[in-house]
Design a protein around this motif. Sequence first.
Motif, PDB file in Angstrom:
ATOM      1  N   THR A 101      -5.222  -6.995   0.329  1.00 53.44           N
ATOM      2  CA  THR A 101      -4.655  -6.472   1.563  1.00 53.44           C
ATOM      3  C   THR A 101      -3.176  -6.188   1.358  1.00 53.44           C
ATOM      4  O   THR A 101      -2.468  -6.986   0.731  1.00 53.44           O
ATOM      5  CB  THR A 101      -4.844  -7.498   2.700  1.00 53.44           C
ATOM      6  OG1 THR A 101      -6.242  -7.834   2.782  1.00 53.44           O
ATOM      7  CG2 THR A 101      -4.383  -6.954   4.031  1.00 53.44           C
ATOM      8  N   GLY A 128      -6.993  -3.105   1.699  1.00 54.04           N
ATOM      9  CA  GLY A 128      -7.063  -3.525   3.089  1.00 54.04           C
ATOM     10  C   GLY A 128      -5.728  -3.397   3.786  1.00 54.04           C
ATOM     11  O   GLY A 128      -4.665  -3.431   3.161  1.00 54.04           O
ATOM     12  N   GLU A 129      -5.799  -3.258   5.087  1.00 51.29           N
ATOM     13  CA  GLU A 129      -4.618  -3.249   5.955  1.00 51.29           C
ATOM     14  C   GLU A 129      -4.651  -4.531   6.788  1.00 51.29           C
ATOM     15  O   GLU A 129      -5.719  -5.117   7.015  1.00 51.29           O
ATOM     16  CB  GLU A 129      -4.639  -2.030   6.886  1.00 51.29           C
ATOM     17  CG  GLU A 129      -4.639  -0.698   6.168  1.00 51.29           C
ATOM     18  CD  GLU A 129      -3.279  -0.321   5.607  1.00 51.29           C
ATOM     19  OE1 GLU A 129      -2.269  -0.965   5.972  1.00 51.29           O
ATOM     20  OE2 GLU A 129      -3.229   0.621   4.798  1.00 51.29           O
ATOM     21  N   GLN A 131      -4.487  -4.919   9.884  1.00 53.45           N
ATOM     22  CA  GLN A 131      -5.362  -4.803  11.057  1.00 53.45           C
ATOM     23  C   GLN A 131      -6.843  -5.002  10.706  1.00 53.45           C
ATOM     24  O   GLN A 131      -7.627  -5.385  11.569  1.00 53.45           O
ATOM     25  CB  GLN A 131      -5.138  -3.481  11.814  1.00 53.45           C
ATOM     26  CG  GLN A 131      -5.415  -2.247  11.031  1.00 53.45           C
ATOM     27  CD  GLN A 131      -4.161  -1.647  10.398  1.00 53.45           C
ATOM     28  OE1 GLN A 131      -3.191  -2.343  10.137  1.00 53.45           O
ATOM     29  NE2 GLN A 131      -4.189  -0.365  10.150  1.00 53.45           N
ATOM     30  N   ASP A 132      -7.220  -4.756   9.453  1.00 55.07           N
ATOM     31  CA  ASP A 132      -8.597  -5.043   9.044  1.00 55.07           C
ATOM     32  C   ASP A 132      -8.885  -6.533   9.139  1.00 55.07           C
ATOM     33  O   ASP A 132      -9.951  -6.953   9.603  1.00 55.07           O
ATOM     34  CB  ASP A 132      -8.838  -4.569   7.602  1.00 55.07           C
ATOM     35  CG  ASP A 132      -8.681  -3.078   7.423  1.00 55.07           C
ATOM     36  OD1 ASP A 132      -9.123  -2.310   8.307  1.00 55.07           O
ATOM     37  OD2 ASP A 132      -8.120  -2.668   6.386  1.00 55.07           O
ATOM     38  N   VAL A 155     -13.522  -9.842   4.087  1.00 59.13           N
ATOM     39  CA  VAL A 155     -13.098  -8.512   4.523  1.00 59.13           C
ATOM     40  C   VAL A 155     -12.457  -7.869   3.302  1.00 59.13           C
ATOM     41  O   VAL A 155     -11.296  -8.124   2.990  1.00 59.13           O
ATOM     42  CB  VAL A 155     -12.123  -8.599   5.725  1.00 59.13           C
ATOM     43  CG1 VAL A 155     -11.731  -7.217   6.187  1.00 59.13           C
ATOM     44  CG2 VAL A 155     -12.741  -9.405   6.847  1.00 59.13           C
TER      45      VAL A 155
END
Length: 164
Positions: A101, A128-129, A131-132, A155
């Motif tokens: 992330t 990933g960000e 917010q994910d 995630v």
Amino acid sequence: MPVAWGGGRENPFQIDVERFKWVFELNLFSAWRLSQLCAAEMKKSGYGSIVNITSMSSINKSPNMSAYASSKAALSHMSANLAHDYGPMGIRVNCVGPGATKTAALASVLTPEIESKMLSGTPIKRLGEVQDIAGAILYFAAPISEWVSGQVLFVNGGGVQTLD
């Protein structure tokens, strides 16, 4: 400790016991103590959700990650066991396990070569960000997941990302 976060690449021949313990203090013992404190308050209402942040490192096998990875594996296992302890009180305990992330921690070690390798093993071709990860945390915190406890939700774009 000079590093602000609880992870890092450590040489297993050079890491000392104090640094190894510090990683566990930050990644495991702090979550255990916060869980105790939160559960005591949540017990009063008969409802609550504790969401701990583990890591893909908890299941990956990577060089130079023994302290961080084992602390996150312990966190995942502790959370699953606390789900049994706190469940009868209406308190759920789960973990979110971020993959690679875009954070300051990742930026400190990410090279174009490492990113390319990570993306080659990631079906959703992006890192990933934040917010994910937030979306997964919100799922576990919301009533919609009231029958989910003792779980780890990774995630990670459908892949496995490692730093090696």
